[in-house]
Design an enzyme around this catalytic site. Structure first.
Site, PDB file in Angstrom:
ATOM      1  N   CYS A  76       0.847  -1.199   0.000  1.00 27.14           N
ATOM      2  CA  CYS A  76       0.000   0.000   0.000  1.00 27.14           C
ATOM      3  C   CYS A  76       0.886   1.254   0.000  1.00 27.14           C
ATOM      4  O   CYS A  76       1.626   1.486  -0.941  1.00 27.14           O
ATOM      5  CB  CYS A  76      -1.000  -0.038   1.152  1.00 27.14           C
ATOM      6  SG  CYS A  76      -2.341   1.168   0.984  1.00 27.14           S
ATOM      7  N   HIS A 178      -3.877  -4.850  -0.171  1.00 24.29           N
ATOM      8  CA  HIS A 178      -3.431  -5.392   1.119  1.00 24.29           C
ATOM      9  C   HIS A 178      -3.500  -6.915   1.069  1.00 24.29           C
ATOM     10  O   HIS A 178      -4.573  -7.488   1.273  1.00 24.29           O
ATOM     11  CB  HIS A 178      -4.321  -4.877   2.255  1.00 24.29           C
ATOM     12  CG  HIS A 178      -4.059  -3.449   2.611  1.00 24.29           C
ATOM     13  ND1 HIS A 178      -3.079  -3.073   3.505  1.00 24.29           N
ATOM     14  CD2 HIS A 178      -4.629  -2.304   2.171  1.00 24.29           C
ATOM     15  CE1 HIS A 178      -3.062  -1.757   3.612  1.00 24.29           C
ATOM     16  NE2 HIS A 178      -3.998  -1.271   2.810  1.00 24.29           N
ATOM     17  N   GLU A 180      -2.551  -8.993   3.213  1.00 25.84           N
ATOM     18  CA  GLU A 180      -2.900  -9.510   4.543  1.00 25.84           C
ATOM     19  C   GLU A 180      -4.405  -9.451   4.804  1.00 25.84           C
ATOM     20  O   GLU A 180      -4.888 -10.039   5.769  1.00 25.84           O
ATOM     21  CB  GLU A 180      -2.128  -8.745   5.633  1.00 25.84           C
ATOM     22  CG  GLU A 180      -2.591  -7.336   5.908  1.00 25.84           C
ATOM     23  CD  GLU A 180      -2.064  -6.275   4.954  1.00 25.84           C
ATOM     24  OE1 GLU A 180      -2.232  -5.087   5.279  1.00 25.84           O
ATOM     25  OE2 GLU A 180      -1.510  -6.621   3.895  1.00 25.84           O
TER      26      GLU A 180
END
Length: 196
Positions: A76, A178, A180
């Site tokens: 990001c 992202h 994650e």
């Protein structure tokens, strides 16, 4: 083992939780000597690119990051920091990859920030996207994008325009989304990075 650059501008908990689920060893980088402890580096980041760059400069780690020869992944705002300049705060960044970070134009059809799941289209073969099907969805939250340049774009996304969802130069990789927070394919990408 992955070292996460800790400079006060990253969503560390989500990232470390994902790495824990994958069984990938990790630790924090807070000073230059910490880089020697890890064979791969992640630069996280959320929020304002100009403010993030200021925080990173305060750590004194910028010259070392620019000279890294280990696989390094920006996530990001961490990816945006790898570019030359951001319109967010009119900030000069790390200058590792010669592209620009620009703001999405406001329009009735496309809300800013770009938030939610979007397709990511591979532009080059690369181990970072190994075993991830073409046009898989990843989770984005951003108001600024990296201009599309085919020389450095690993994968692209369309949201009002075509932009770089992932960039790559030598040992430096970046993803705007992202991983994650992107479910199974996001975790696959982090697992792939741990083996590059």
């Amino acid at each position: 083992m992955i070292g996460i650059v800790q400079y006060g501008a990253g969503n560390i908990f989500s990232l470390t939780s994902a790495l824990d689920r994958l069984g990938i060893s990790h630790g924090m980088i807070e000073k230059e000597s910490d880089f020697d402890l890890y064979d791969r580096i992640i630069i996280p980041g959320v929020g304002h690119a100009g403010a993030a760059m200021n925080k990173l400069q305060q750590t004194g780690l910028v010259p070392h990051i620019q000279k890294l020869d280990k696989p390094t992944l920006g996530i990001c705002v961490g990816m945006q920091l790898m570019t030359e300049h951001s319109e967010e705060g009119d900030a000069n960044l790390l200058g590792i990859i010669p592209v620009q970070t620009k703001r999405f134009a406001d329009s009735a059809d496309y809300k800013v920030p770009h938030t939610g799941w979007n397709r990511v289209m591979a532009e080059k073969e690369n181990p970072l996207f190994k075993d991830i099907p073409e046009a898989s969805h990843f989770y984005f939250v951003h108001s600024y994008y990296i201009e599309y340049n085919p020389q450095y774009t690993l994968a692209s996304t369309d949201y009002s325009l075509k932009f770089s969802a992932s960039i790559w130069l030598n040992n430096f990789y970046g993803v705007q989304f992202h991983p994650e927070k992107s479910g199974v394919y996001g975790e696959q990408l982090l697992a792939n990075f741990s083996k590059i």
